[in-house]
Design a protein around this motif. Structure first.
Motif, PDB file in Angstrom:
ATOM      1  N   GLN A   6       0.857  -1.200   0.000  1.00  0.00           N
ATOM      2  CA  GLN A   6       0.000   0.000   0.000  1.00  0.00           C
ATOM      3  C   GLN A   6       0.886   1.241   0.000  1.00  0.00           C
ATOM      4  O   GLN A   6       1.841   1.306   0.785  1.00  0.00           O
ATOM      5  CB  GLN A   6      -0.838   0.046   1.287  1.00  0.00           C
ATOM      6  N   TYR A   7       0.540   2.199  -0.819  1.00  0.00           N
ATOM      7  CA  TYR A   7       1.302   3.456  -0.845  1.00  0.00           C
ATOM      8  C   TYR A   7       1.140   4.175   0.487  1.00  0.00           C
ATOM      9  O   TYR A   7       0.036   4.255   1.044  1.00  0.00           O
ATOM     10  CB  TYR A   7       0.781   4.342  -1.982  1.00  0.00           C
ATOM     11  N   ILE A   8       2.261   4.677   1.033  1.00  0.00           N
ATOM     12  CA  ILE A   8       2.202   5.421   2.299  1.00  0.00           C
ATOM     13  C   ILE A   8       2.432   6.901   1.978  1.00  0.00           C
ATOM     14  O   ILE A   8       3.441   7.244   1.345  1.00  0.00           O
ATOM     15  CB  ILE A   8       3.279   4.916   3.286  1.00  0.00           C
ATOM     16  N   PRO A   9       1.512   7.783   2.397  1.00  0.00           N
ATOM     17  CA  PRO A   9       1.680   9.209   2.072  1.00  0.00           C
ATOM     18  C   PRO A   9       3.022   9.735   2.575  1.00  0.00           C
ATOM     19  O   PRO A   9       3.523   9.295   3.610  1.00  0.00           O
ATOM     20  CB  PRO A   9       0.524   9.885   2.826  1.00  0.00           C
ATOM     21  N   VAL A  10       3.588  10.670   1.818  1.00  0.00           N
ATOM     22  CA  VAL A  10       4.914  11.205   2.155  1.00  0.00           C
ATOM     23  C   VAL A  10       4.851  11.976   3.474  1.00  0.00           C
ATOM     24  O   VAL A  10       3.784  12.430   3.893  1.00  0.00           O
ATOM     25  CB  VAL A  10       5.431  12.152   1.045  1.00  0.00           C
ATOM     26  N   ASP A  11       6.012  12.167   4.099  1.00  0.00           N
ATOM     27  CA  ASP A  11       6.093  12.934   5.342  1.00  0.00           C
ATOM     28  C   ASP A  11       5.698  14.386   5.069  1.00  0.00           C
ATOM     29  O   ASP A  11       6.243  15.037   4.166  1.00  0.00           O
ATOM     30  CB  ASP A  11       7.521  12.871   5.884  1.00  0.00           C
ATOM     31  N   ALA A  12       4.748  14.876   5.870  1.00  0.00           N
ATOM     32  CA  ALA A  12       4.167  16.199   5.590  1.00  0.00           C
ATOM     33  C   ALA A  12       5.191  17.325   5.699  1.00  0.00           C
ATOM     34  O   ALA A  12       5.187  18.258   4.887  1.00  0.00           O
ATOM     35  CB  ALA A  12       3.004  16.449   6.540  1.00  0.00           C
ATOM     36  N   ILE A  13       6.096  17.250   6.681  1.00  0.00           N
ATOM     37  CA  ILE A  13       7.050  18.359   6.873  1.00  0.00           C
ATOM     38  C   ILE A  13       8.078  18.396   5.735  1.00  0.00           C
ATOM     39  O   ILE A  13       8.380  19.456   5.182  1.00  0.00           O
ATOM     40  CB  ILE A  13       7.734  18.258   8.253  1.00  0.00           C
ATOM     41  N   PHE A  14       8.595  17.232   5.359  1.00  0.00           N
ATOM     42  CA  PHE A  14       9.574  17.212   4.270  1.00  0.00           C
ATOM     43  C   PHE A  14       8.929  17.562   2.932  1.00  0.00           C
ATOM     44  O   PHE A  14       9.572  18.134   2.057  1.00  0.00           O
ATOM     45  CB  PHE A  14      10.305  15.859   4.234  1.00  0.00           C
ATOM     46  N   GLN A  15       7.627  17.254   2.798  1.00  0.00           N
ATOM     47  CA  GLN A  15       6.923  17.616   1.564  1.00  0.00           C
ATOM     48  C   GLN A  15       6.829  19.134   1.405  1.00  0.00           C
ATOM     49  O   GLN A  15       6.897  19.658   0.292  1.00  0.00           O
ATOM     50  CB  GLN A  15       5.518  16.980   1.556  1.00  0.00           C
ATOM     51  N   VAL A  16       6.712  19.840   2.537  1.00  0.00           N
ATOM     52  CA  VAL A  16       6.629  21.304   2.478  1.00  0.00           C
ATOM     53  C   VAL A  16       7.885  21.863   1.797  1.00  0.00           C
ATOM     54  O   VAL A  16       7.813  22.706   0.889  1.00  0.00           O
ATOM     55  CB  VAL A  16       6.472  21.908   3.903  1.00  0.00           C
ATOM     56  N   THR A  17       9.053  21.367   2.212  1.00  0.00           N
ATOM     57  CA  THR A  17      10.298  21.871   1.625  1.00  0.00           C
ATOM     58  C   THR A  17      10.414  21.464   0.158  1.00  0.00           C
ATOM     59  O   THR A  17      10.886  22.237  -0.683  1.00  0.00           O
ATOM     60  CB  THR A  17      11.510  21.365   2.449  1.00  0.00           C
ATOM     61  N   LYS A  18       9.942  20.246  -0.155  1.00  0.00           N
ATOM     62  CA  LYS A  18       9.981  19.789  -1.546  1.00  0.00           C
ATOM     63  C   LYS A  18       9.146  20.728  -2.427  1.00  0.00           C
ATOM     64  O   LYS A  18       9.587  21.175  -3.494  1.00  0.00           O
ATOM     65  CB  LYS A  18       9.427  18.355  -1.596  1.00  0.00           C
ATOM     66  N   ASP A  19       7.949  21.054  -1.952  1.00  0.00           N
ATOM     67  CA  ASP A  19       7.065  21.953  -2.710  1.00  0.00           C
ATOM     68  C   ASP A  19       7.684  23.342  -2.819  1.00  0.00           C
ATOM     69  O   ASP A  19       7.644  23.982  -3.867  1.00  0.00           O
ATOM     70  CB  ASP A  19       5.692  22.066  -2.017  1.00  0.00           C
ATOM     71  N   PHE A  20       8.284  23.800  -1.717  1.00  0.00           N
ATOM     72  CA  PHE A  20       8.925  25.118  -1.707  1.00  0.00           C
ATOM     73  C   PHE A  20      10.051  25.170  -2.755  1.00  0.00           C
ATOM     74  O   PHE A  20      10.141  26.111  -3.540  1.00  0.00           O
ATOM     75  CB  PHE A  20       9.483  25.399  -0.300  1.00  0.00           C
ATOM     76  N   LEU A  21      10.890  24.127  -2.754  1.00  0.00           N
ATOM     77  CA  LEU A  21      12.030  24.131  -3.684  1.00  0.00           C
ATOM     78  C   LEU A  21      11.569  24.100  -5.142  1.00  0.00           C
ATOM     79  O   LEU A  21      12.227  24.658  -6.025  1.00  0.00           O
ATOM     80  CB  LEU A  21      12.954  22.939  -3.392  1.00  0.00           C
ATOM     81  N   ALA A  22      10.418  23.467  -5.382  1.00  0.00           N
ATOM     82  CA  ALA A  22       9.926  23.355  -6.759  1.00  0.00           C
ATOM     83  C   ALA A  22       9.226  24.631  -7.241  1.00  0.00           C
ATOM     84  O   ALA A  22       8.909  24.765  -8.421  1.00  0.00           O
ATOM     85  CB  ALA A  22       8.957  22.176  -6.848  1.00  0.00           C
TER      86      ALA A  22
END
Ligand code: LMR
Length: 396
Positions: A6-22
């Protein structure tokens, strides 16, 4: 093999930085992760750490012992426990961990090995999301203690559940600078929490990732730890991270300690720690340990580190004040005084998920989905922009 995965949703805090960098927008602001940024919004290599790296530039690539660097362990223990009875009596087992997370993980593994019977781990609601993931992944029954109400620490709610915790349960405490709320118990409240822990025979683990960020002094920010282990003589585990306090995020440098009742238990606890370490990471990383050891053990570098902690905590405090004053100046609807009452790296704004989405979509301002902002992400160049954006989000 993987049909049922089952796919596990990504870590919310690290996703914030990923979105920011993009995000290509030049106005973007990252208030997501608990990482210190300087007045220009850049990562800060602490002057003390720069000094220390010159001493360890040729530290070689040999294995550390399983329990980690001896100097680092001794210095880390002294940093936290100096002046206490467990320290003078040598009643402290210790082991290097992979930063705060690795230290907490070892603490959980060791407690499992000491007593494998099912046990509850109580964490605060809200808390750092990794607490739940970490302890539930180890098979503990994770339960929540109410922590936040009316923009402050919900002492009554917290105590009402703490007094129901079955004996032997593990209680995760934030030594200072509670993540995410920035609200710590007062000394009187800490004393009452400690009495319940003592009376009900609960086991306290202090998550100590932000020592120095409340007051600028590790000594002051370890008050609660010392009250538990020195004044009350309780057994406890104290888990340290040097990610924030030394800016050694990527080096994964932490320390797990167990304060025991008697000196004769220290060797046993050290042996269990080593066994748990060997079974998981085998031996811990060397470079960060050598840097932290040099910072802590070299008098002029350690003096510089004390100044660095004051630099970081003072800048965060001043950004809190400027941000709050700007919201007042804009006459932003609502009472924002909690922003200056909270301490440590975070501000728990209390804005809604829709307002968080608005800030990201319209202003390219990124933050945790709990409404937590890292105050360290604010600086003189962006606090007015962020305050104006929040003002707009709140009004619309
Ligand atoms: C945070 O809370 O933002 C930090 O501790 C980073 C992390 O590992 O989640």
């Amino acid at each position: 093999f993987f049909e049922n995965a089952q796919y596990i949703p990504v870590d919310a805090i690290f996703q914030v930085t990923k979105d920011f960098l993009a995000d290509p927008d030049p106005r973007k602001v990252n208030l997501g992760p608990g990482t210190y940024r300087d007045e220009k919004g850049q990562p800060w290599i602490l002057p003390s750490v720069r000094m220390a790296t010159t001493l360890v530039s040729d530290c070689g690539h040999e294995y550390l012992p399983i329990a980690g660097s001896k100097v680092f362990r001794e210095e880390g223990v002294q940093l936290v426990f100096n002046g206490t009875k467990p320290f003078s009596e040598g009643r402290i087992a210790s082991c290097q961990g992979l930063s705060g997370t690795g230290a907490l993980y070892l603490a959980g593994q060791v407690l499992r090995k000491v007593d494998p019977s099912p046990k509850a781990v109580y964490i605060t609601d809200p808390t750092w999301p990794n607490h739940d993931l970490l302890f539930s992944s180890m098979g503990f029954d994770v339960k929540y203690l109410p922590y936040y109400k009316d923009k402050s620490f919900d002492f009554e709610g917290y105590m009402s559940v703490l007094v129901t915790a079955p004996p032997g349960s593990i209680i995760i405490l934030h030594s200072c600078a509670h993540n995410p709320t920035g609200c710590d118990p007062s000394k009187e409240q800490w004393k009452k929490i400690a009495s319940v822990i003592q009376e009900r025979h609960l086991f306290p683990i202090f998550d100590s990732a932000y020592l120095g960020f409340n007051s600028g002094s590790v000594n002051d920010d370890t008050w609660a730890i010392k009250y538990f282990v020195d004044e009350l003589g309780l057994e406890a585990s104290i888990c340290l991270s040097f990610a924030k306090s030394m800016g050694l995020y990527g080096e994964r440098i932490g320390l797990v300690t167990f304060v025991t009742k008697s000196l004769s238990q220290v060797d046993t606890m050290n042996s269990i720690l080593e066994n748990a370490q060997r079974a998981t990471v085998s031996t811990p990383p060397k470079y960060g340990a050598e840097i932290a050891a040099a910072v802590l053990s070299t008098p002029d570098i350690s003096e510089q580190w004390s100044k660095d902690l004051i630099t970081m905590s003072t800048r965060i405090k001043s950004m809190r004040e400027k941000f709050y004053e700007e919201l007042v100046r804009l006459d932003t609807p609502g009472d924002w005084s909690h922003m200056i009452k909270q301490t440590g790296m975070f501000g728990f704004t209390g804005i809604s998920p829709a307002q968080i989405t608005h800030l990201q979509a319209k202003y390219h301002i990124y933050m945790a989905n709990t409404s937590r902002i890292s105050i360290a992400g604010l600086n003189d160049g962006n606090f007015e922009y962020v305050a104006a954006a929040i003002d707009d989000a709140v009004r619309n």
